[in-house]
Design a protein around this motif. Sequence first.
Motif, short mmCIF file in Angstrom:
data_model
loop_
_atom_site.label_atom_id
_atom_site.label_comp_id
_atom_site.label_asym_id
_atom_site.label_seq_id
_atom_site.Cartn_x
_atom_site.Cartn_y
_atom_site.Cartn_z
N ASN A 139 -13.04 -2.79 -11.02
CA ASN A 139 -11.58 -2.59 -10.94
C ASN A 139 -11.16 -1.14 -10.75
N ILE A 140 -11.94 -0.42 -9.98
CA ILE A 140 -11.55 0.95 -9.66
C ILE A 140 -11.02 0.93 -8.23
N ASN A 141 -9.81 1.43 -8.05
CA ASN A 141 -9.21 1.40 -6.71
C ASN A 141 -9.59 2.65 -5.93
N ILE A 142 -9.98 2.43 -4.70
CA ILE A 142 -10.38 3.53 -3.82
C ILE A 142 -9.56 3.41 -2.54
N PHE A 143 -9.08 4.54 -2.05
CA PHE A 143 -8.29 4.52 -0.82
C PHE A 143 -8.92 5.41 0.24
N GLU A 144 -8.65 5.06 1.48
CA GLU A 144 -8.95 5.93 2.63
C GLU A 144 -10.40 6.42 2.65
N ILE A 145 -11.27 5.47 2.68
CA ILE A 145 -12.68 5.87 2.75
C ILE A 145 -13.01 6.30 4.18
N LYS A 146 -13.59 7.47 4.30
CA LYS A 146 -14.02 7.96 5.62
C LYS A 146 -15.46 8.39 5.50
N ARG A 147 -16.20 8.14 6.55
CA ARG A 147 -17.59 8.56 6.53
C ARG A 147 -17.72 9.92 7.20
N ASN B 72 2.06 1.95 -3.39
CA ASN B 72 0.90 2.47 -4.11
C ASN B 72 0.74 3.95 -3.84
N THR C 44 -19.66 2.07 -3.86
CA THR C 44 -18.32 1.49 -3.65
C THR C 44 -18.24 0.07 -4.20
N ASN C 45 -19.30 -0.67 -4.02
CA ASN C 45 -19.28 -2.04 -4.54
C ASN C 45 -19.18 -2.05 -6.06
N MET D 123 -15.74 -1.37 -6.98
CA MET D 123 -14.91 -2.53 -6.70
C MET D 123 -15.03 -3.56 -7.81
N PHE E 284 0.84 -1.20 0.00
CA PHE E 284 0.00 0.00 0.00
C PHE E 284 0.87 1.25 0.00
#
Lengths: 326, 96
Positions: free
Chosen positions: A35-43, A5, A28-29, A32, A2
């Motif tokens: 094949n799309i990368n997502i980082f650091e999801i915060k609500r 990355n 988000t699903n 996913m 990571f």
Amino acid sequence: MFFWNKIYNFIKGYVVVSVEGFFTEKFTNLCMRNNINIFEIKRKGTSKIIFETTVKDYKKMRKYAHKTGCRIKIHKKRGVPFFLFRYRKRKWFALGIALFIMILSILTSFIWEVEISGNENIPTKVLAQELAESGLKRGMLKFNFYSQEVIYKMMIKRDDIAFMSIDINGTKAKVKIVEKVLKPRGVKKDEPCDIIASRAGVITAINVLSGEASVVVGSVVNEGDILVKGVMSFEKIPEETYLVHAMAEIKARVWYEQIEKLKKSEKISDEKIRLFAYKIAYDKIMDRINKNAEIQNEDVVYEENENYIIAKITIETIESIGEEVS
Amino acid sequence: MIRKNVAKKIKNRFIEISELPEELLTGYSKMVLLGDKEFLIENSHGIIEYDNNKIRVNTLSGIIEVLGEKLIINEISSKELLVKGKIKNIGIENNS
């Protein structure tokens, strides 16, 4: 994984995106799956999430956001490309910084000073020249220089160096030298030997302890003449001789002469040139005179040509001139 | 039906004998927990619910529920899902 990355993303540039809607999980699903990368999801709050993604993926995911009925917005742009874009008007400034660092690194990769220490008898100039010949001189590149090689070369060249080390501190090369203590010249005390004259002169005193003197007070000797023979004859049988270690204290009057020729010049007065000539001649002559010599007389004569001024110094000393030779 | 069972048995035997990584062949999700701050789920089927204190993830063997504080989904890709934060409780709801 990571971590790399993240660095990669920083170089390529990434965006912080906020998505607002009822079905953020669905969104988000979908990302996913595709094949799309997502980082650091915060609500943030009940219906809003904030995350990071690459620029490419952001373009792709807008479609899915509309599909799931979410509002998508770029929050922040981060990374090298955006940074460069923001400061594109200051490129000369950046170039200046780069140039500065470059010049600094280039200048520090040279050896700018060679410092020699520890030598007592060997002149520093000679050492510096020999170091330059074996590969250490001012203005050479640092990474072209192998200290061990230079040390080996110097050790082979000179026998009177016992130890040598070269440290490089920044742009300065520090050379440390320890000289060998040479064996005293001459003959061992129990070996037979003669005494010869080390200089030409007139004998003023001779005091023989052992051996047979072949000169007397007042006789003129040349350099290399035998003064005392290491031979003794028996008292009762004068024909039979045996070899001894000749020992004698011999003093002689010795003259030194030094001539210095200097060109006349219109700019400098003759007086000054005379003084220069005298000084140069005096320094040269003092180098030649033995340390234990007693100076009796000093004489300076100046001669003048059309073009030259000649200073002639004669110094008369009394010194011991005996030298043991086997 | 019987044939299917036989095929499954053979597959299981093969996996046992060959010692290959099971999650690659069967699609089970592999989960790695590092202390109480990192939770990695491989082969997840998607997020069902996401909150600061609760994450529910769908997998082949059921729904995995992670409870904790200040939970962040650090990375999502089609293979992996990494949860960071202070994890307090992990549970599995079997769907069968």
